[in-house]
Design an enzyme around this catalytic site. Structure first.
Site, PDB file in Angstrom:
ATOM      1  N   SER A 158      -6.285  -5.653  -5.176  1.00 13.44           N
ATOM      2  CA  SER A 158      -4.776  -7.774  -5.682  1.00 13.44           C
ATOM      3  C   SER A 158      -5.426  -8.226  -4.052  1.00 13.44           C
ATOM      4  O   SER A 158      -4.858  -9.265  -3.980  1.00 13.44           O
ATOM      5  CB  SER A 158      -3.673  -6.676  -5.422  1.00 13.44           C
ATOM      6  OG  SER A 158      -3.208  -6.736  -6.632  1.00 13.44           O
ATOM      7  N   SER A 208       3.047 -11.341  -9.796  1.00 18.23           N
ATOM      8  CA  SER A 208       2.350 -10.690 -11.116  1.00 18.23           C
ATOM      9  C   SER A 208       1.714 -11.389 -11.333  1.00 18.23           C
ATOM     10  O   SER A 208       0.082 -12.324 -10.325  1.00 18.23           O
ATOM     11  CB  SER A 208       3.208 -12.023 -12.216  1.00 18.23           C
ATOM     12  OG  SER A 208       2.835 -12.023 -13.363  1.00 18.23           O
TER      13      SER A 208
END
Length: 378
Positions: free
Chosen positions: A92, A187
């Site tokens: 991420s 998300s």
């Protein structure tokens, strides 16, 4: 993709390797650059106490240069030592690269942060009770869009490990899930959509835009998009997860199209530090866009960590030595990373080739970064 689901613990022995490079002009005024003993101790705790396979850290200090340390092994079969100059899946942390690329287009007036997604991707979010006319670009980057995370549609990494996914397919999977509650909700789907917006506006693949705007100007020699390639090119550690039986399973090979704009990049601690140093230095974005990145909302500590707030692809956290450090974390099967920059300009990247599996281990991972960013040179 930030924090790995809790699995069983206990990993084998640790060896420690340390290297240091500290430019030292021979003058009385030169800074006193220490050995980062507290950081090294915090790093070794991950392999000696939490028994993780391997851990490594790199610090880049504007005054003292680079310092690296490794603990544990990069390969459980060969017992090759873990080092901080290896390529890993940064998961991420990719989100910060995607956000910076989109904001570069916004700085040129090609994207409006407060425009609805529908303006750029008409019809994409017309299912599951969602409305692309009400979800803004800013809300995607800040995780306040109210969109579910398509990663929650998978029970385990085995379901996506060797599959190719188109971005639109990932969005469609997310829209089958129940709507999350109000407020901040992490998300990866938000960043898949952000990547699609970059492509629509620029007319180029996201991968090309990130290369042109970030990877090539900063000379990030270890950073690349793997596409559907399942292997990591160049020197790298093996990545492991713990199974329910307590055994180690090798998850080095993986197709990361499942995360794409939100988690597919491969990089190294050197490159990640260079990227986070460039953000506040103005090499990537003008001051107005950096200010937008740093406009945050409170984040859920269960998905990030205590005290964290989330901006546009950046996580801000108070430092015990004063000020706020800005960075991001990443987690995918076999690899975990954490990186950021302090007000002093010191950058740190911490990487593991096994996912921390308990809350205590996660807290100690965070402590490595905090210690590295605050530890005094002496």
């Amino acid at each position: 993709m930030i924090r790995h689901r809790i699995t069983a613990l206990l990993v084998a022995a640790a060896t420690v390797t340390v290297t240091a490079v500290a430019p030292a002009p021979a003058r009385a005024a030169r800074p006193r650059c220490g050995d980062h003993d507290a950081t090294r101790t915090a790093l070794e705790r991950m392999t000696r106490v939490h028994r993780l396979t391997g851990a490594a850290v790199r610090i880049d200090d504007p005054r003292c240069g680079a310092w690296t340390a490794g603990s544990g092994v990069a390969d459980r079969r060969t017992h090759r030592p873990m080092r901080a100059d290896l390529r890993v899946r940064v998961a991420s942390i990719t989100k910060t690269f995607t956000a910076a690329t989109l904001l570069g287009l916004a700085a040129r007036g090609r994207i409006s942060l407060d425009a609805p997604v529908e303006r750029y991707l008409p019809g994409l979010l017309g299912r599951g009770g969602h409305d692309g006319r009400e979800i803004t670009v800013r809300s995607l980057l800040r995780h306040t869009s109210g969109l579910p995370d398509h990663m929650d549609t998978f029970a385990s990494g085995e379901e996506f490990r060797f599959r190719h996914f188109e971005p639109e397919e990932l969005v469609a999977r997310a829209l089958t899930l129940p709507r999350p509650g109000p407020g901040w909700h992490y998300s990866t789907t938000n960043y898949v959509i952000a990547g699609l917006i970059v492509e629509k506006v620029s007319g180029h693949p996201l991968e090309d835009e990130v290369r042109r705007r970030i990877i090539e100007p900063l000379r990030l020699r270890d950073t690349y998009w793997p596409g559907d390639g399942t292997r990591i090119r160049g020197p790298h550690p093996r990545g492991y997860i713990r199974t329910e039986t307590g055994a180690w399973a090798d998850r080095t090979e993986m197709n990361t199209s499942v995360a794409w704009a939100g988690g597919a990049l491969i990089s190294s601690p050197r490159d990640v530090n260079r990227f986070f140093a460039a953000l506040p230095g103005g090499r990537l974005l003008p001051p107005a866009m950096l200010a937008e990145m740093r406009r945050t909302v409170p984040a859920d500590p269960d998905r990030v960590w205590d005290g964290a707030s989330y901006g546009l692809g950046l996580i801000g956290t108070p430092l015990r030595c004063g000020g706020t450090w800005w960075g991001h974390a990443g987690d995918i099967d076999g690899f975990t990373s954490l990186a950021g920059v302090a007000p002093s300009g010191r950058t740190v990247t911490v990487v593991f080739n096994e996912n921390p599996a308990t809350q205590e281990a996660w807290n100690d991972e965070l402590n490595i970064a905090r210690t590295a960013l605050c530890e005094e040179n002496r």
